[in-house]
Design an enzyme around this catalytic site. Structure first.
Site, PDB file in Angstrom:
ATOM      1  N   THR A 215       0.825  -1.209   0.000  1.00  9.67           N
ATOM      2  CA  THR A 215       0.000   0.000   0.000  1.00  9.67           C
ATOM      3  C   THR A 215       0.856   1.253   0.000  1.00  9.67           C
ATOM      4  O   THR A 215       1.966   1.250   0.532  1.00  9.67           O
ATOM      5  CB  THR A 215      -0.928   0.051   1.244  1.00  9.67           C
ATOM      6  OG1 THR A 215      -1.663  -1.151   1.331  1.00  9.67           O
ATOM      7  CG2 THR A 215      -1.874   1.220   1.212  1.00  9.67           C
ATOM      8  N   ARG A 243     -12.369  -9.456  -1.379  1.00  7.28           N
ATOM      9  CA  ARG A 243     -11.963  -8.884  -0.080  1.00  7.28           C
ATOM     10  C   ARG A 243     -11.635  -7.399  -0.242  1.00  7.28           C
ATOM     11  O   ARG A 243     -10.941  -6.993  -1.163  1.00  7.28           O
ATOM     12  CB  ARG A 243     -10.737  -9.637   0.445  1.00  7.28           C
ATOM     13  CG  ARG A 243     -10.166  -9.106   1.763  1.00  7.28           C
ATOM     14  CD  ARG A 243      -8.939  -8.254   1.541  1.00  7.28           C
ATOM     15  NE  ARG A 243      -8.241  -7.914   2.778  1.00  7.28           N
ATOM     16  CZ  ARG A 243      -7.302  -6.975   2.868  1.00  7.28           C
ATOM     17  NH1 ARG A 243      -6.958  -6.274   1.803  1.00  7.28           N
ATOM     18  NH2 ARG A 243      -6.705  -6.723   4.003  1.00  7.28           N
ATOM     19  N   GLY A 245      -9.925  -4.171   1.736  1.00  8.49           N
ATOM     20  CA  GLY A 245      -9.091  -3.808   2.882  1.00  8.49           C
ATOM     21  C   GLY A 245      -9.489  -2.453   3.443  1.00  8.49           C
ATOM     22  O   GLY A 245     -10.598  -1.957   3.215  1.00  8.49           O
ATOM     23  N   ASP A 246      -8.566  -1.863   4.182  1.00 10.79           N
ATOM     24  CA  ASP A 246      -8.833  -0.567   4.805  1.00 10.79           C
ATOM     25  C   ASP A 246      -8.675   0.600   3.834  1.00 10.79           C
ATOM     26  O   ASP A 246      -9.267   1.667   4.028  1.00 10.79           O
ATOM     27  CB  ASP A 246      -7.891  -0.355   5.999  1.00 10.79           C
ATOM     28  CG  ASP A 246      -6.421  -0.413   5.582  1.00 10.79           C
ATOM     29  OD1 ASP A 246      -6.074  -1.277   4.731  1.00 10.79           O
ATOM     30  OD2 ASP A 246      -5.614   0.373   6.101  1.00 10.79           O
ATOM     31  N   THR A 266      -0.876   1.909   6.461  1.00 15.47           N
ATOM     32  CA  THR A 266      -0.471   0.804   5.590  1.00 15.47           C
ATOM     33  C   THR A 266      -0.209  -0.403   6.486  1.00 15.47           C
ATOM     34  O   THR A 266       0.180  -0.257   7.640  1.00 15.47           O
ATOM     35  CB  THR A 266       0.808   1.128   4.788  1.00 15.47           C
ATOM     36  OG1 THR A 266       1.876   1.396   5.702  1.00 15.47           O
ATOM     37  CG2 THR A 266       0.630   2.333   3.884  1.00 15.47           C
TER      38      THR A 266
HETATM   39  N1  GLY Z   1      -3.610  -2.067   3.962  1.00 13.93           N
HETATM   40  C1  GLY Z   1      -3.879  -2.719   2.767  1.00 13.93           C
HETATM   41  C2  GLY Z   1      -4.806  -3.841   2.888  1.00 13.93           C
HETATM   42  O1  GLY Z   1      -4.886  -4.480   3.922  1.00 13.93           O
HETATM   43  O2  GLY Z   1      -5.488  -4.140   1.931  1.00 13.93           O
END
Ligand code: GLY
Length: 373
Positions: A215, A243, A245-246, A266
């Site tokens: 990231t 999926r 992510g954040d 990240t």
């Molecule tokens: N921080 C990136 C993810 O977990 O997708």
């Protein structure tokens, strides 16, 4: 003491030895604030920006911060400067965690997540599970500017990108394909609970992580105090298709509030989601924390949550520290900045900064330092 009765203070005691001296920090970091003074308090004056344009980013963003500062020098708003700044990393085949060349999902398909947030308008845009489009952060910026929505996902996000003229491209490079093939060959049974337990992930760039998250985050500050930020990623390597992510979730992988500051994360996205990490960092700065203190506070909260979760998923806790990586980055409206990482050897983890002194890497604080015995 029972596992669940531990509180933030218990975890804060574990940061002793990081060399963080609050008084020295306030004096040397150019905060210009006396201890206890609030950068923003209800009904009070907002903190005043000092100096010229400034950008911070994760360690893979040395070129990004330089680009972002250059764009802000041309009067481009901070959020757009951050989005333009990360474009080089999104196009870089050697960055295995972002855009083109990013590691694919378990089916071998690269699915990208990105978001951006504009401080002055307090507006945001995001895309998730976007396939075949090299610059998801630019699509996220269009979602922010051209729609009244915040999140577009999957086919809808791709259709929106194609409608706006983005070309469709194959994002899986040969290098990423080889790593995925090796991962798939070693895979056995149902290994969907992270991690795989494989410490030989087939490429030295992965630094021993079986399923790396990479990231890039960038936060940018213009001389007038306006803020903006962006986070873009290919997400957790070999993730289950779909999926998220954040990174595309506002308040988790990024957040900014023009009255206070900007932040992003990240690393293990699930932990940034469970904690609302980036929002928490900004709110801690609102309450008077320096950026570094705010990042450390959020990481201690993450650790506390991981400790509890490790009852069900033991790999989340490793002896006396969390068993995964996560880093937060924070930039306050007055130009004070900082970063902290969850665990590691002090001095190992770095973040990128660019201001009038140019682009450079600086050391992150460490919440759970690993000190060589
Ligand atoms: N921080 C990136 C993810 O977990 O997708």
């Amino acid at each position: 003491m029972s596992r669940d009765s531990r509180n933030d203070e218990d975890f804060s005691s574990q940061t002793r030895g990081t060399g963080i001296d609050r008084r020295k920090l306030l004096k040397t970091a150019g905060a210009g604030l006396v201890a206890g003074a609030l950068p923003w308090n209800a009904g009070g004056e907002p903190i005043r920006p000092k100096g010229g344009s400034l950008a911070i980013a994760s360690s893979n963003g040395l070129g990004t911060v330089a680009e972002a500062v250059t764009w802000m020098g041309k009067k481009v708003r901070p959020v757009s400067a951050a989005v333009r700044g990360v474009a080089g990393v999104e196009a870089d085949p050697d960055d295995l965690s972002v855009g083109y060349g990013g590691l694919p999902n378990e089916d071998g398909v690269v699915q990208l997540d990105a978001a951006c947030m504009d401080g002055p308008a307090h507006n945001a845009g995001s895309v998730a599970c976007l396939e075949g489009i090299k610059h998801p952060a630019q699509v996220a910026e269009l979602v922010m500017d051209r729609t009244d929505h915040v999140n577009l996902v999957g086919k809808g996000a791709k259709r929106f990108a194609l409608e706006h003229g983005f070309p469709e491209e194959e994002l899986l490079t040969d290098r990423a394909r080889q790593i995925w093939l090796k991962w798939r060959a070693k895979r056995s049974g149902d290994d969907r609970l992270w991690p795989l337990g494989d410490t030989d992930p087939a490429d030295p760039a992965l630094q021993g992580e079986a399923r790396p998250w990479g990231t890039i985050h960038c936060s940018a500050l213009a001389p007038n105090g306006d803020l903006g930020c962006c986070t873009t990623t290919s997400g957790l390597a070999f993730k289950i298709p779909g999926r998220i992510g954040d990174s595309p979730l506002i308040g988790c992988g990024l957040y900014c509030d023009n009255e206070v500051g900007s932040a992003g994360g990240t690393g293990r996205g699930e932990a940034a989601i469970h904690s609302g990490g980036s929002w928490l960092v900004v709110e801690r700065m609102r309450s008077g924390d320096t950026p570094e203190e705010a990042c450390l506070f959020a990481l201690r909260r993450v650790a506390k949550q991981a400790y509890r979760q490790s009852r069900w998923q033991p790999t989340l806790w490793d002896g006396d520290r969390p068993g995964f990586g996560l880093t937060f980055y924070a930039l306050r409206r007055d130009g004070l900045y900082g970063s902290a990482t969850l665990r590691g050897k002090p001095g190992d983890a770095k973040f990128a900064v660019c201001d009038s002194r140019g682009a450079r890497l600086e050391a992150c604080a460490v919440a759970f330092p690993i000190v060589a015995s």
